[in-house]
Design a protein around this motif. Structure first.
Motif, mmCIF file in Angstrom:
data_model
loop_
_atom_site.group_PDB
_atom_site.id
_atom_site.type_symbol
_atom_site.label_atom_id
_atom_site.label_comp_id
_atom_site.label_asym_id
_atom_site.label_seq_id
_atom_site.Cartn_x
_atom_site.Cartn_y
_atom_site.Cartn_z
ATOM 1 N N ASP A 154 0.786 -1.376 0.077
ATOM 2 C CA ASP A 154 -0.091 0.023 0.000
ATOM 3 C C ASP A 154 0.942 1.291 0.049
ATOM 4 O OD1 ASP A 154 -2.274 -1.478 0.031
ATOM 5 O OD2 ASP A 154 -2.680 -1.364 2.116
ATOM 6 N N PHE A 155 1.930 1.009 0.761
ATOM 7 C CA PHE A 155 2.940 2.407 1.100
ATOM 8 C C PHE A 155 3.600 2.639 -0.442
ATOM 9 C CE2 PHE A 155 7.132 4.203 1.918
ATOM 10 C CZ PHE A 155 6.817 5.251 2.860
ATOM 11 N N ARG A 156 4.069 1.588 -0.921
ATOM 12 C CA ARG A 156 4.630 1.583 -2.468
ATOM 13 C C ARG A 156 3.628 2.097 -3.425
ATOM 14 N NH1 ARG A 156 6.456 -3.626 -4.103
ATOM 15 N NH2 ARG A 156 7.578 -3.849 -2.358
ATOM 16 N N GLN A 157 2.459 1.784 -3.191
ATOM 17 C CA GLN A 157 1.287 2.058 -4.290
ATOM 18 C C GLN A 157 1.035 3.711 -3.980
ATOM 19 O OE1 GLN A 157 -1.788 -0.592 -3.731
ATOM 20 N NE2 GLN A 157 -0.978 -2.081 -5.270
ATOM 21 N N GLN A 158 1.196 4.211 -2.786
ATOM 22 C CA GLN A 158 0.946 5.419 -2.340
ATOM 23 C C GLN A 158 2.116 6.202 -2.863
ATOM 24 O OE1 GLN A 158 -0.166 4.909 1.691
ATOM 25 N NE2 GLN A 158 -2.230 5.553 1.248
ATOM 26 N N GLY A 159 3.121 5.747 -2.743
ATOM 27 C CA GLY A 159 4.511 6.458 -3.087
ATOM 28 C C GLY A 159 4.429 6.625 -4.520
ATOM 29 N N LYS A 161 1.665 6.763 -6.320
ATOM 30 C CA LYS A 161 0.756 7.865 -6.927
ATOM 31 C C LYS A 161 1.178 9.209 -6.726
ATOM 32 C CE LYS A 161 -3.288 5.042 -6.148
ATOM 33 N NZ LYS A 161 -4.675 4.675 -5.217
ATOM 34 N N ILE A 162 2.104 9.349 -5.338
ATOM 35 C CA ILE A 162 2.615 10.676 -5.149
ATOM 36 C C ILE A 162 3.413 11.307 -6.073
ATOM 37 C CG2 ILE A 162 3.600 11.993 -3.397
ATOM 38 C CD1 ILE A 162 2.126 10.366 -1.174
ATOM 39 N N ARG A 163 4.290 10.256 -6.341
ATOM 40 C CA ARG A 163 5.558 10.675 -7.292
ATOM 41 C C ARG A 163 4.872 10.881 -8.745
ATOM 42 N NH1 ARG A 163 8.292 6.431 -5.151
ATOM 43 N NH2 ARG A 163 7.675 4.712 -6.791
ATOM 44 N N ARG A 164 3.635 10.209 -9.182
ATOM 45 C CA ARG A 164 3.132 10.442 -10.431
ATOM 46 C C ARG A 164 2.360 11.755 -10.366
ATOM 47 N NH1 ARG A 164 -0.101 5.599 -11.685
ATOM 48 N NH2 ARG A 164 1.749 4.529 -11.928
ATOM 49 N N LYS A 165 1.831 12.104 -9.240
ATOM 50 C CA LYS A 165 0.927 13.199 -9.034
ATOM 51 C C LYS A 165 2.125 14.756 -8.951
ATOM 52 C CE LYS A 165 -2.379 15.440 -5.821
ATOM 53 N NZ LYS A 165 -3.034 15.190 -4.416
ATOM 54 N N MET A 166 3.263 14.204 -8.338
ATOM 55 C CA MET A 166 4.355 15.351 -8.150
ATOM 56 C C MET A 166 4.817 15.568 -9.682
ATOM 57 S SD MET A 166 4.721 16.361 -5.128
ATOM 58 C CE MET A 166 6.123 17.239 -4.792
ATOM 59 N N TRP A 167 5.139 14.455 -10.444
ATOM 60 C CA TRP A 167 5.784 14.746 -11.816
ATOM 61 C C TRP A 167 4.801 15.526 -12.758
ATOM 62 C CZ3 TRP A 167 4.232 13.113 -16.786
ATOM 63 C CH2 TRP A 167 4.964 13.342 -17.751
ATOM 64 N N PHE A 168 3.337 15.336 -12.436
ATOM 65 C CA PHE A 168 2.318 16.118 -13.538
ATOM 66 C C PHE A 168 2.371 17.581 -12.806
ATOM 67 C CE2 PHE A 168 0.076 12.056 -14.412
ATOM 68 C CZ PHE A 168 0.242 11.815 -15.595
#
Length: 200
Positions: A154-159, A161-168
């Motif tokens: 879950d932590f990895r998936q959230q990580g 998602k967060i990385r993707r969000k930050m990239w966008f």
């Protein structure tokens, strides 16, 4: 532990009893057989109480293992016995003749194993209880590990998602900055051209 704590056991394919063992007589064999007819086919453990006895079943891969015990024994020793019998039966007959033989035709070969394991479980209750405790601890540790693995995933998936969000967000900022620079260049070009009458 009394001699009569485990009084009857069998191994069955579906509802067909292939091997059974008892030194006692009573209606418990009939009750055990009736319960067998009503068991769900899914792999699981079941216990029924009747007339001061427990009828304990372990269903696994189309085979059912049963032991009738006096109620005061509890469930730990009967199920330890069933696990041992399942292991022996699977080793001896896995993918073999147990899939096709007739009812009670394994009495001679496997009846003695049922007797032997019943006697062992009756004679060594402390050892059985210790093993059961160790197994319980192992499955508890396994449960905690699985929970931790799930949390890590879950932590990895959230990580991710967060990385993707930050990239966008980063890309959005870069595009906005690029648009402003292009706009400034256009403004400068038009103002220079306007002042010098570009192209004339």
């Amino acid at each position: 532990m009394g001699q009569q704590s485990l009084i009857y056991s069998f191994a069955a394919r579906g509802t067909v009893i292939l091997a059974e063992y008892t030194e006692f007589s009573g209606n418990f064999t009939g009750i055990a057989s009736q319960c067998l007819q009503k068991l769900p086919s899914s792999s699981n453990k079941f216990t029924y109480n009747c007339d001061g006895h427990t009828f304990n079943y372990l269903v696994d891969n189309g085979f059912t293992y049963c032991v009738v015990a006096i109620e005061s024994v509890g469930r730990q020793i009967p199920f330890a016995f069933l696990e041992r019998i399942k292991e022996e039966f699977s080793k001896k007959y896995a993918g073999g003749k147990a899939a096709t033989v007739a009812a009670r035709s394994l009495n001679k070969e496997f009846g003695s194993k049922l007797k032997e394991q019943m006697q062992y479980c009756i004679d060594h209750p402390e050892e059985i209880n210790k093993l059961a405790k160790v197994k319980a601890q192992v499955s508890e540790v396994k449960g905690v590990m699985m929970e931790n693995i799930e949390k890590a995933q879950d932590f990895r998936q959230q990580g991710t998602k967060i990385r993707r969000k930050m990239w966008f967000q980063n890309m959005k900022i870069k595009l906005i900055v690029l648009a402003i620079i292009v706009l400034l260049i256009l403004v400068i070009v038009f103002s220079i051209c306007g002042g010098f009458k570009c192209g004339k």
